[in-house]
Structures are given as structure tokens and as C-alpha cells.
Design a protein around this motif. Structure first.
Motif: not given
Lengths: 570, 88
Positions: A119, A123, A127-128, B11, B14-15, B18-19, B22, B68, B70-71
Motif C-alpha cells: 500500500r 502511493l 489513485k487510491h 479523512r 489508514p495511509g 502518507a499519501r 508522498v 484528487r 480520496v482521503d
């Protein structure tokens, strides 16, 4: 609400999402999912030989059908082998869902056997990404993953599922439909765009892959014919407008046609639809289309004004944008002198090629004959390099989605697995992979999959014995010092015909011009297994025209050192 | 280089952090400070971040790229606080 395992829930969720084929390989962590998969009558599983093949096959399937492609891998190395196809699909906006097994929840973060934090690794190239920690979430996560992959600007979505989540007992509740909002193009921007189009003198439609993804080829044709404006189609948009149409000037960019490049450079209005002003199209950005106003429509607001400022920004799906423009544009511009200029270029600088001095086959001739004999109803895939550019230049595309290649990431080895995926999606069409000898050696293991699973693709290896595009750059920019580009494939190592037979395919070879048509026809007659043709072509052929990296588009060369737009007063 | 302040609602997934980080890394954004705080709503957090962008690079592009994700529920570029003080 049924009591099921997480694995059964996954398979049912995939069925409910409309999945009909999965490309994958089982392994430890994903093993529970493979048990209920054996009983699914709706989903066909294609057992690939390398996870990279699964990912590119999912992409080929998605691009051939317009549906979401699905690939499956186990944890650790299985998952990391998907990194290249995920990055590839991200760059080319291809809707795929990748499902990976993961180690048990209690083992995550312990450096367990075959553990990789896929995951996090994925990244910047998805997209997700989801990691499912509660088996009850599986149906909703799969539904959302499919909706995210296909909605808005399409792209890859990862779903990572620990083994004990797949093995756990849970309940299956069908997911509620996922709402994806669709932005309506702003009416005032559409009006402004229509006004600019009507008053322009040298307009051009600069068409990108977004028009293909949006299924907007018919709407494009309507607007183009009503306005009489010339059209150029980028590498990702080949087929979005028929090559045979007289308003089509071909592909722009580094290896574009002179008329297509000139149309952009001399334009006073770029109507850019579903395209992102990529560096391979623009050349040096400051020198790109210096006198043009820009209408830029894209479904992704982050692409608008990223590289070139848009005078009229339109956020929306290309189909909606074209429908709106068709309603708003009432007057066609007067383009007599513009067409006279462009037609003159078309007459003087058609695409062409020379035959190699060593008497070997011209690669362009081989590709041109494949396009002519196999025809526009087929699907063509390509790897990356010289053969890819020739496949873009010398096959005539008439339908959107008929040319599938790796545009953004430039992934060598894309052609064979993408062809496999495309053929699974459209079994009634001929699917031809136009490949290079370098690319072919990266992913040809999937021909075993094709042979065993009844996927009768054709592979035309344009075998010039070299990493041809790299060699071309060494010839042009490194004084002909050919460092590590020779592949010895002209010495028959490997012998592609023997290799094809070993992989369960028919193997053919062609070395003479007089044999080209015959060997293509013979390949078309083989229907019970895949076919590989080793076309032994000259090693010195180069891709022209060319805009050298780091130069402006006005310096386009038709052959080495000849710059018609730069040197001549046109 | 120019200084910009961004304010995000993220949101609690999890992650998600990080997103965002990054994205700064892969788009060549220098981060000066970053803080993440809980909100009254349990399902989202507020992130305040100060970044440096090369002169001439518009923060709008970065805002759109963050949107863009999602979270990311919302993201705005806060006007330069120094300029606010001059105006006040």
C-alpha cells in the motif's frame, strides 16, 4: 445476508462489480481467495506466468473493452511485481483494480515471510489504495475500488487483503451503489470557447487519450466536420478520429508528422481535449505554439494549466464537453488559407522511409503491410521504442481503442501481455502485438498463458537486432558509439521461431520483401494457437520525422539535419 | 522560492497522511512545517502545512493535485499571513 468466508465475499463482490476475467497467480497469502474462485461460473481466471503480465493484461483488457480490468497477486514479491503495471496504468489513466494478498493482520509490520508494504509502495502510482482489516468491509471496498478506478479520470486502484481477513467468517451484504459525481462543463466557458472557435483563423483540435476514455469519438467527428477544423491525434488518441479522414493531419510530437506539428506551432487556437501537454508533444514548452490561444478541456482539473496556461479552462468529461460545444458552436470559421498552408505541407512532407542499404527488410514496410492486410477492425498493441512509433505512424487507425500502447510510462514489454488481455476482452477481433526484439524478451513468457488458455494473439517481432530507439539516439547524439544496444538476435540468439514453438505457439520467420504479405496471411490463417513472426529487419532504420529532445517543435527534422519549418520560408 | 500555507481536512483513514506527504515529495514541494490535529468530528483531522514553491509556481496546481486524493475532504491555500497583516 449470508454467512461466508472473506474469500467468498471477495469473489461475490467481484462478480457483483461485473468482473468477468481475472489475470493472476496464486501464492501463500492470497490462497484463500483461490478456493471459491474455482467455483465461480461468472469469472474466468487466466493463470499468467509473471505478475507484471497480469497487470498489463488487465490494462489491455480495460482499454479494449472500456471496462475495469482486474489482476490478482499474492503478498510480497507478487505484489511488488505489479508496481510497473500500476505505474503504467496511472500514467495512461487506465481503470484497473489490483487485488493483493497480505500477511495476517497480527504479522503486519514484523518483516514476516513474503511481507511487503504494497500500500505504501503504491502511493504515488495509484489513485487510491485500500487495506481491508474487517472482512465485513470487503463488498463495499470492492465496489468503491471499481467506482474509483472507472470514475472521473480513470486509473489504478489497489486492494490489499490480509490472509486471515480472507479466511475469516463474515456476512455478505451487497454493496450500495457508489455515487460518482460528474462535473457539468461550465456554460460560460463553453460560450467563450464557441466564440473563440468561430473567430479563429488557424484553429486545430489537439486530441488526447481522454477522448478515447470518454467514448467521445462520434461527438468529435460531428464537431470537426461542422467546423472544418483540422485534427491531430496524440499517441494515446490514435484512432479517436479516423486516419482516413481528410481533416486528420496525423500524430503530433517528437515523432509526429510535419503537418501535425506545424498545425500546432502555427495555430492561433488550440482546442485541446483530454490531453495534458506532455513533453513528447510540446517539445520545449516556451517554444510550443507561441501564438495560440488555448481552450483546454479535461476531466482532471489538475491537468488544466499545468504545463500551458489555458485561456478557456473547461473541467468535464470530453463527451459532455463535445456535446456542449456541438450545441454552442453556430458558425464555422473561415479556414481557406489555413487549409492551403496545411495541404501544402501534407503534399510536400508525407510520411515515408528508405529501404536499408544492406538489403534487409524495411521495418516500416512490414508494419504498413500488417496494417493493410489485417485491417482497421483489429486491435494493435505495441511495446516501446522504434517499432511503437512506426506502429503509430504506419498503421491506419479508424476506431478508438484500436491502438493500445504504453504512452506515459514507456514500459518496454507491454505489447504481449496487453494483447493477451485485449484478446480476452474482445475474442472476436484479431489482436496483433507489434513488438521489438528487446521488448519481446521482457515478457514473452505470457505466450505460454496464451497457448494454454486459448488466446490466439499474433505477435510481429520487428527484429532489428538492437535496442533500436536507444541505438538511434546513440547514432544521432553519441557519435555512433553503440554502447550495449546490440542484442545478437540477428545471430538467432534466441531463435525466435524455435522459442515460439517451445512456448506452444506457431513460429514463422520473414527476411525478404517478397515474403512479407504471404507470411502475414499465413499467420492470419492459424486460429488454434498464438503465432509469432520473426521479421528480420535492417538495424539502421530510424524513426523520422523527429524533434530532438531539448529543442522546439519548429526544429522538426524530416531526416537528419533537414528542418523544413525552421529553414524554409513557408 | 515562495512560502504558502495550506489547510486540509483529511479523512482519518489508514495511509491518508502518507499519501499527502508522498505527494509533496513526488511533486518537489519543500515542507517547512506540518501539523495534524483532531477535530470535533471523529472521522476527520485538520492538517496545516507550510510549504515552499519555486517562484512562479502557482499553489493552485498543488491544491488541485491534493484535491484528487480520496482521503482529502477539502484543501485551501491560505492567503499569505504577512500580506494579511499589512492589510489589517
Amino acid at each position: 445476508m449470508d454467512t461466508v468466508t472473506g474469500a467468498s465475499s471477495l469473489v461475490r463482490a467481484l462478480e457483483d462489480a461485473g468482473c468477468e476475467v481475472i489475470f493472476g497467480i496464486p501464492g501463500g497469502a492470497i490462497l484463500p481467495a483461490y478456493d471459491p474462485l474455482l467455483d465461480s461460473v461468472k469469472i474466468r481466471h487466466v493463470l499468467v506466468r509473471h505478475e507484471q503480465g497480469a497487470g498489463h493484461a488487465a490494462s489491455g483488457y480495460a482499454q479494449a473493452t472500456g471496462r475495469v480490468g482486474v489482476c490478482v497477486a499474492t503478498s510480497g514479491p507478487g505484489a511488488t511485481n505489479l508496481v510497473t503495471p500500476l505505474a503504467d496504468a496511472y500514467m495512461d489513466s487506465v481503470p484497473i483494480v489490483a487485488i493483493t494478498g497480505q500477511v495476517n493482520r497480527s504479522m503486519i509490520g514484523t518483516d514476516a515471510f513474503q511481507e511487503a508494504d504494497i500500500r505504501s509502495i503504491s502511493l504515488p502510482i495509484t489513485k487510491h489504495a485500500f487495506q481491508v482489516t474487517d472482512p465485513a468491509d470487503i463488498p463495499a471496498v470492492i465496489a468503491e475500488a471499481f467506482a474509483l478506478a472507472a470514475g472521473g479520470r480513470p486509473g489504478p486502484v489497489l486492494v490489499d487483503i490480509p490472509k486471515d481477513v480472507l479466511a475469516a467468517t463474515t456476512t455478505y451484504t451487497p454493496a450500495a451503489p457508489v455515487a460518482i459525481s460528474r462535473i457539468t462543463p461550465a456554460a460560460n466557458e463553453i460560450r467563450r470557447a464557441a466564440g473563440l472557435i468561430a473567430s479563429s483563423r488557424r484553429p486545430v483540435f489537439y486530441i488526447g487519450g481522454g477522448v478515447v476514455r470518454a467514448g467521445a469519438a462520434a461527438e468529435l467527428r460531428t464537431l470537426a466536420e461542422r467546423t472544418g477544423i483540422p485534427v491531430v491525434t496524440t499517441l494515446m488518441a490514435r484512432g479517436a478520429f479516423p486516419d482516413s479522414h481528410r481533416q486528420h493531419l496525423g500524430m503530433p510530437g517528437m515523432h509526429g508528422t510535419v503537418p501535425a506539428v506545424a498545425a500546432l506551432q502555427q495555430s492561433d487556437l488550440l482546442i485541446a481535449l483530454g490531453t495534458r501537454f506532455d513533453d513528447r508533444v510540446t517539445g520545449v514548452l516556451d517554444l510550443f505554439a507561441p501564438n495560440a490561444a488555448v481552450i483546454h478541456a479535461d476531466i482532471d482539473p489538475a491537468e488544466i494549466s499545468k504545463n500551458r496556461k489555458a485561456d478557456v479552462p473547461i473541467v468535464g468529461d470530453c463527451k459532455d464537453v463535445l456535446v456542449s460545444l456541438n450545441a454552442a458552436v453556430r458558425r464555422a470559421p473561415v479556414l481557406t488559407s489555413w487549409w492551403a498552408y496545411l495541404d501544402g505541407l501534407r503534399d510536400r512532407f508525407p510520411l515515408g522511409y528508405d529501404w536499408p542499404a544492406d538489403g534487409k527488410l524495411a521495418p516500416q514496410h512490414v508494419i504498413e503491410r500488417i496494417g493493410t492486410l489485417v485491417g482497421p477492425e483489429a486491435i494493435y498493441t505495441a511495446g516501446v521504442g522504434q517499432h511503437q512509433m512506426w506502429a503509430a505512424q504506419f498503421v491506419g487507425y479508424e476506431r478508438p481503442g484500436s491502438f493500445i500502447n504504453s504512452g506515459g510510462l514507456g514500459t518496454m514489454g507491454f505489447a504481449v501481455p496487453a494483447a493477451m488481455g485485449a484478446q480476452c476482452g474482445v475474442p472476436d477481433r484479431a489482436v496483433w502485438a507489434i513488438d521489438g526484439d528487446g521488448c519481446f524478451q521482457m515478457t514473452n513468457q505470457e505466450l505460454v498463458t496464451c497457448a494454454l488458455d486459448g488466446i490466439p494473439i499474433k505477435v510481429a517481432i520487428i527484429n532489428n537486432g538492437n535496442l533500436g530507439m536507444v541505438r538511434q539516439w546513440q547514432n544521432l547524439f553519441y557519435r555512433g558509439r553503440y554502447s550495449n544496444t546490440g542484442l545478437s538476435t540477428h545471430d538467432r540468439v534466441p531463435d525466435f521461431v524455435a522459442l515460439a514453438e517451445a512456448l506452444g505457439c506457431a513460429g514463422l520467420r520473414c527476411t525478404e520483401k517478397s515474403e512479407v504479405d504471404d507470411v502475414i496471411m499465413r499467420a492470419m490463417e492459424v486460429r488454434d494457437r498464438p503465432v509469432v513472426i520473426d521479421f528480420v529487419v535492417g538495424e539502421d532504420a530510424q524513426v523520422w520525422p523527429m524533434v530532438a529532445a531539448g529543442t522546439g517543435n519548429d526544429e522538426i527534422m524530416t531526416v537528419r539535419g533537414i528542418k523544413p519549418l525552421f529553414d524554409e520560408d513557408l | 522560492m515562495n512560502r504558502h500555507e495550506l489547510s486540509l481536512v483529511l479523512r482519518n483513514a489508514p495511509g491518508a497522511l502518507a499519501r499527502v506527504v508522498v505527494l509533496f515529495s513526488s511533486r518537489g514541494v519543500d515542507v517547512e512545517s506540518l501539523s495534524l490535529d483532531p477535530t470535533e468530528r471523529g472521522d476527520v483531522s485538520r492538517m496545516d502545512v507550510v510549504v515552499w514553491l519555486p517562484a512562479g509556481r502557482n499553489p493552485d496546481q498543488l491544491v488541485k493535485q491534493l484535491s484528487r486524493l480520496v482521503d482529502v475532504k477539502s484543501v485551501v491555500a491560505v492567503a499569505d499571513p504577512a500580506r494579511n497583516q499589512i492589510g489589517a
